[in-house]
Write an enzyme that holds these catalytic residues in place. Structure first.
Site, PDB file in Angstrom:
ATOM      1  N   CYS A 240      -5.747  -4.071   5.817  1.00  0.00           N
ATOM      2  CA  CYS A 240      -5.248  -4.169   7.167  1.00  0.00           C
ATOM      3  C   CYS A 240      -3.691  -3.697   7.288  1.00  0.00           C
ATOM      4  O   CYS A 240      -2.850  -4.272   6.511  1.00  0.00           O
ATOM      5  CB  CYS A 240      -5.463  -5.731   7.482  1.00  0.00           C
ATOM      6  SG  CYS A 240      -4.565  -6.240   9.156  1.00  0.00           S
ATOM      7  N   SER A 241      -3.434  -2.981   8.226  1.00  0.00           N
ATOM      8  CA  SER A 241      -2.025  -2.414   8.365  1.00  0.00           C
ATOM      9  C   SER A 241      -0.873  -3.613   8.669  1.00  0.00           C
ATOM     10  O   SER A 241       0.086  -3.588   8.265  1.00  0.00           O
ATOM     11  CB  SER A 241      -1.967  -1.341   9.396  1.00  0.00           C
ATOM     12  OG  SER A 241      -2.345  -1.823  10.581  1.00  0.00           O
TER      13      SER A 241
END
Length: 115
Positions: free
Chosen positions: A12-13
């Site tokens: 997940c960024s």
């Protein structure tokens, strides 16, 4: 300063950004990849009690698993059972100092734990 636990998903960024923010500040940090080491029921209930927002924000409403359950996001019991069964539906990242927990959306929100 208190140790902060980051519930982290490296894919997940936003979670990666939150981790970088904490590391840049030299924070005493424990990183827990919650998909590899899911929270148990007691941990999840304790986390909900420390959250700075409603239980509704703890759920990733767009995930297929959540939609298939047809659960009520405002019902803490339904949220707990759903996340225990499908840890992937838990929103991330979450920073927790043991007294208060915040959902890092946007990631900069976690910095509130530092003051």
């Amino acid at each position: 300063m208190t140790r902060i636990t980051l519930l982290h998903n490296p894919r997940c960024s936003k979670s990666r950004q939150a981790l970088a923010l904490l590391e840049e500040r030299g924070i005493d940090l424990a990183v827990r990849r919650y998909l590899d080491a899911p929270l148990d029921e007691r941990e999840l209930r304790d986390l909900i009690a420390r959250l700075d927002s409603g239980v509704e924000r703890l759920v990733r409403h767009g995930e297929a698993e959540w939609k298939a359950l047809g659960a009520d996001a405002s019902d803490p019991e339904q949220v707990v059972q759903a996340i225990l069964a499908h840890p992937r539906i838990m929103e991330r990242p979450i920073a927790d100092d043991g007294q208060r927990a915040v959902i890092g959306r946007p990631p900069e929100v976690i910095l509130a734990l530092l003051s």
